[in-house]
Design a protein around this motif. Structure first.
Motif, PDB file in Angstrom:
ATOM      1  N   ILE A  88       0.851  -1.181   0.000  1.00 34.10           N
ATOM      2  CA  ILE A  88       0.000   0.000   0.000  1.00 34.10           C
ATOM      3  C   ILE A  88       0.891   1.236   0.000  1.00 34.10           C
ATOM      4  O   ILE A  88       2.016   1.207   0.479  1.00 34.10           O
ATOM      5  N   ARG A  89       0.363   2.289  -0.539  1.00 31.05           N
ATOM      6  CA  ARG A  89       1.140   3.522  -0.698  1.00 31.05           C
ATOM      7  C   ARG A  89       1.595   4.100   0.633  1.00 31.05           C
ATOM      8  O   ARG A  89       2.654   4.699   0.707  1.00 31.05           O
ATOM      9  N   ARG A  90       0.797   3.952   1.658  1.00 34.21           N
ATOM     10  CA  ARG A  90       1.142   4.535   2.951  1.00 34.21           C
ATOM     11  C   ARG A  90       2.484   4.011   3.461  1.00 34.21           C
ATOM     12  O   ARG A  90       3.192   4.694   4.185  1.00 34.21           O
ATOM     13  N   LYS A  91       2.843   2.795   3.074  1.00 32.61           N
ATOM     14  CA  LYS A  91       4.125   2.224   3.503  1.00 32.61           C
ATOM     15  C   LYS A  91       5.310   2.979   2.908  1.00 32.61           C
ATOM     16  O   LYS A  91       6.425   2.856   3.407  1.00 32.61           O
ATOM     17  N   LEU A  92       5.074   3.746   1.863  1.00 27.24           N
ATOM     18  CA  LEU A  92       6.146   4.542   1.263  1.00 27.24           C
ATOM     19  C   LEU A  92       6.476   5.780   2.097  1.00 27.24           C
ATOM     20  O   LEU A  92       7.543   6.364   1.945  1.00 27.24           O
ATOM     21  N   LEU A  93       5.547   6.170   2.966  1.00 21.10           N
ATOM     22  CA  LEU A  93       5.739   7.376   3.774  1.00 21.10           C
ATOM     23  C   LEU A  93       6.552   7.055   5.017  1.00 21.10           C
ATOM     24  O   LEU A  93       6.274   6.073   5.711  1.00 21.10           O
ATOM     25  N   PRO A  94       7.541   7.889   5.341  1.00 23.40           N
ATOM     26  CA  PRO A  94       8.278   7.677   6.593  1.00 23.40           C
ATOM     27  C   PRO A  94       7.391   8.014   7.794  1.00 23.40           C
ATOM     28  O   PRO A  94       6.372   8.699   7.672  1.00 23.40           O
ATOM     29  N   TRP A  95       7.815   7.578   8.961  1.00 18.61           N
ATOM     30  CA  TRP A  95       7.016   7.755  10.178  1.00 18.61           C
ATOM     31  C   TRP A  95       6.714   9.217  10.458  1.00 18.61           C
ATOM     32  O   TRP A  95       5.629   9.550  10.943  1.00 18.61           O
ATOM     33  N   TRP A  96       7.657  10.114  10.167  1.00 19.75           N
ATOM     34  CA  TRP A  96       7.444  11.523  10.519  1.00 19.75           C
ATOM     35  C   TRP A  96       6.398  12.161   9.621  1.00 19.75           C
ATOM     36  O   TRP A  96       5.650  13.029  10.068  1.00 19.75           O
ATOM     37  N   ILE A  97       6.282  11.726   8.363  1.00 17.84           N
ATOM     38  CA  ILE A  97       5.218  12.261   7.506  1.00 17.84           C
ATOM     39  C   ILE A  97       3.874  11.714   7.972  1.00 17.84           C
ATOM     40  O   ILE A  97       2.873  12.441   7.998  1.00 17.84           O
ATOM     41  N   LYS A  98       3.829  10.445   8.360  1.00 19.58           N
ATOM     42  CA  LYS A  98       2.585   9.872   8.885  1.00 19.58           C
ATOM     43  C   LYS A  98       2.127  10.632  10.135  1.00 19.58           C
ATOM     44  O   LYS A  98       0.940  10.916  10.294  1.00 19.58           O
ATOM     45  N   THR A  99       3.083  10.963  10.992  1.00 23.60           N
ATOM     46  CA  THR A  99       2.752  11.715  12.208  1.00 23.60           C
ATOM     47  C   THR A  99       2.202  13.088  11.860  1.00 23.60           C
ATOM     48  O   THR A  99       1.174  13.515  12.397  1.00 23.60           O
ATOM     49  N   PHE A 100       2.875  13.792  10.947  1.00 17.59           N
ATOM     50  CA  PHE A 100       2.399  15.114  10.540  1.00 17.59           C
ATOM     51  C   PHE A 100       1.067  15.041   9.803  1.00 17.59           C
ATOM     52  O   PHE A 100       0.275  15.999   9.864  1.00 17.59           O
ATOM     53  N   CYS A 101       0.793  13.939   9.127  1.00 21.76           N
ATOM     54  CA  CYS A 101      -0.523  13.787   8.487  1.00 21.76           C
ATOM     55  C   CYS A 101      -1.617  13.886   9.541  1.00 21.76           C
ATOM     56  O   CYS A 101      -2.591  14.622   9.368  1.00 21.76           O
ATOM     57  N   TRP A 102      -1.459  13.150  10.633  1.00 22.75           N
ATOM     58  CA  TRP A 102      -2.465  13.196  11.694  1.00 22.75           C
ATOM     59  C   TRP A 102      -2.538  14.572  12.342  1.00 22.75           C
ATOM     60  O   TRP A 102      -3.630  15.088  12.613  1.00 22.75           O
ATOM     61  N   ILE A 103      -1.382  15.174  12.572  1.00 15.37           N
ATOM     62  CA  ILE A 103      -1.366  16.496  13.197  1.00 15.37           C
ATOM     63  C   ILE A 103      -2.117  17.506  12.327  1.00 15.37           C
ATOM     64  O   ILE A 103      -2.965  18.257  12.813  1.00 15.37           O
ATOM     65  N   PHE A 104      -1.839  17.507  11.018  1.00 13.70           N
ATOM     66  CA  PHE A 104      -2.472  18.498  10.154  1.00 13.70           C
ATOM     67  C   PHE A 104      -3.930  18.180   9.851  1.00 13.70           C
ATOM     68  O   PHE A 104      -4.720  19.098   9.633  1.00 13.70           O
ATOM     69  N   MET A 105      -4.307  16.903   9.859  1.00 10.94           N
ATOM     70  CA  MET A 105      -5.733  16.603   9.719  1.00 10.94           C
ATOM     71  C   MET A 105      -6.495  17.123  10.937  1.00 10.94           C
ATOM     72  O   MET A 105      -7.582  17.708  10.793  1.00 10.94           O
ATOM     73  N   LEU A 106      -5.921  16.936  12.130  1.00  3.47           N
ATOM     74  CA  LEU A 106      -6.552  17.469  13.345  1.00  3.47           C
ATOM     75  C   LEU A 106      -6.565  18.994  13.341  1.00  3.47           C
ATOM     76  O   LEU A 106      -7.568  19.618  13.718  1.00  3.47           O
ATOM     77  N   MET A 107      -5.453  19.602  12.924  1.00  2.00           N
ATOM     78  CA  MET A 107      -5.397  21.068  12.869  1.00  2.00           C
ATOM     79  C   MET A 107      -6.405  21.632  11.873  1.00  2.00           C
ATOM     80  O   MET A 107      -6.994  22.696  12.111  1.00  2.00           O
ATOM     81  N   GLY A 108      -6.625  20.929  10.760  1.00  2.00           N
ATOM     82  CA  GLY A 108      -7.623  21.370   9.782  1.00  2.00           C
ATOM     83  C   GLY A 108      -9.009  21.415  10.398  1.00  2.00           C
ATOM     84  O   GLY A 108      -9.758  22.379  10.228  1.00  2.00           O
ATOM     85  N   GLY A 109      -9.344  20.376  11.148  1.00  2.00           N
ATOM     86  CA  GLY A 109     -10.632  20.359  11.844  1.00  2.00           C
ATOM     87  C   GLY A 109     -10.712  21.428  12.915  1.00  2.00           C
ATOM     88  O   GLY A 109     -11.741  22.093  13.079  1.00  2.00           O
ATOM     89  N   CYS A 110      -9.621  21.616  13.639  1.00  5.15           N
ATOM     90  CA  CYS A 110      -9.596  22.637  14.699  1.00  5.15           C
ATOM     91  C   CYS A 110      -9.701  24.047  14.131  1.00  5.15           C
ATOM     92  O   CYS A 110     -10.261  24.935  14.775  1.00  5.15           O
ATOM     93  N   SER A 111      -9.170  24.260  12.933  1.00  7.62           N
ATOM     94  CA  SER A 111      -9.254  25.606  12.354  1.00  7.62           C
ATOM     95  C   SER A 111     -10.688  25.959  11.992  1.00  7.62           C
ATOM     96  O   SER A 111     -11.087  27.119  12.111  1.00  7.62           O
ATOM     97  N   VAL A 112     -11.470  24.969  11.576  1.00  8.70           N
ATOM     98  CA  VAL A 112     -12.895  25.224  11.347  1.00  8.70           C
ATOM     99  C   VAL A 112     -13.563  25.526  12.691  1.00  8.70           C
ATOM    100  O   VAL A 112     -14.390  26.437  12.794  1.00  8.70           O
ATOM    101  N   GLY A 113     -13.169  24.779  13.714  1.00  6.86           N
ATOM    102  CA  GLY A 113     -13.674  25.055  15.062  1.00  6.86           C
ATOM    103  C   GLY A 113     -13.274  26.432  15.548  1.00  6.86           C
ATOM    104  O   GLY A 113     -14.029  27.082  16.276  1.00  6.86           O
ATOM    105  N   ALA A 114     -12.096  26.899  15.167  1.00  9.46           N
ATOM    106  CA  ALA A 114     -11.640  28.240  15.568  1.00  9.46           C
ATOM    107  C   ALA A 114     -12.544  29.323  14.987  1.00  9.46           C
ATOM    108  O   ALA A 114     -12.812  30.330  15.647  1.00  9.46           O
ATOM    109  N   LEU A 115     -12.997  29.115  13.763  1.00 11.33           N
ATOM    110  CA  LEU A 115     -13.932  30.081  13.165  1.00 11.33           C
ATOM    111  C   LEU A 115     -15.218  30.162  13.984  1.00 11.33           C
ATOM    112  O   LEU A 115     -15.713  31.249  14.292  1.00 11.33           O
ATOM    113  N   ILE A 116     -15.735  29.016  14.337  1.00  7.97           N
ATOM    114  CA  ILE A 116     -16.976  28.976  15.114  1.00  7.97           C
ATOM    115  C   ILE A 116     -16.745  29.546  16.519  1.00  7.97           C
ATOM    116  O   ILE A 116     -17.537  30.349  17.016  1.00  7.97           O
ATOM    117  N   PHE A 117     -15.640  29.140  17.145  1.00  7.69           N
ATOM    118  CA  PHE A 117     -15.307  29.597  18.497  1.00  7.69           C
ATOM    119  C   PHE A 117     -15.130  31.114  18.535  1.00  7.69           C
ATOM    120  O   PHE A 117     -15.513  31.761  19.499  1.00  7.69           O
TER     121      PHE A 117
END
Length: 155
Positions: free
Chosen positions: A18-47
């Motif tokens: 699978i393609r995800r295996k091509l990504l190093p651990w640090w990119i996988k970690t940042f993927c989760w961080i930025f997906m969460l930050m994307g959701g939080c930024s929408v929350g920031a607008l509402i907040f």
């Protein structure tokens, strides 16, 4: 004849890559961080509708309100970074292209905030942005795996 049958069946025994295996651990970690930050930024607008101040910052740009030019710019950057992370994590065909665009845009924005803004506004002093190094490494890593990513079949 037996060898011919055996060689045809060995194709089915190969582990699926699978393609995800091509990504190093640090990119996988940042993927989760930025997906969460994307959701939080929408929350920031509402907040920010209910509270007067909310601090937003990325690449040297900072604001205390989401409903300003800089605030909306920062939120747009974070949402796009979240989208790029989503495409990488969920192995979309165009993920490398989107990720490379994200890296190039981030590099350009970092350079602008480091080099151009101190000349425009005398109150801003030069600060080296560590994100610049990470963005360059991110771009180079995506460039390295691009061929294999684009030529793998999805599961």
């Amino acid at each position: 004849m037996n060898e011919e049958l055996e060689s045809q069946f060995t194709e089915f025994e190969k582990p699926l890559i699978i393609r995800r295996k091509l990504l190093p651990w640090w990119i996988k970690t940042f993927c989760w961080i930025f997906m969460l930050m994307g959701g939080c930024s929408v929350g920031a607008l509402i907040f920010n509708l209910f509270t007067p101040n909310i601090r937003l910052s990325i690449y040297g740009f900072t604001t205390y309100t989401a409903f300003s030019g800089i605030g909306l710019f920062i939120i747009a950057i974070i949402i796009f970074k979240g989208y790029a992370a989503y495409t990488l994590w969920f192995e979309k065909q165009n993920a490398i292209l989107i990720g490379k665009f994200d890296a190039i845009a981030g590099i350009a924005i970092c350079l602008f905030s480091m080099i151009i803004l101190p000349f425009i506004f005398r109150s801003i002093r030069f600060e080296f942005r560590f994100e610049l190094i990470l963005l360059i490494i991110f771009y180079l890593r995506l460039n390295k795996i691009e061929y294999e990513w684009n030529n793998l079949k999805t599961i």
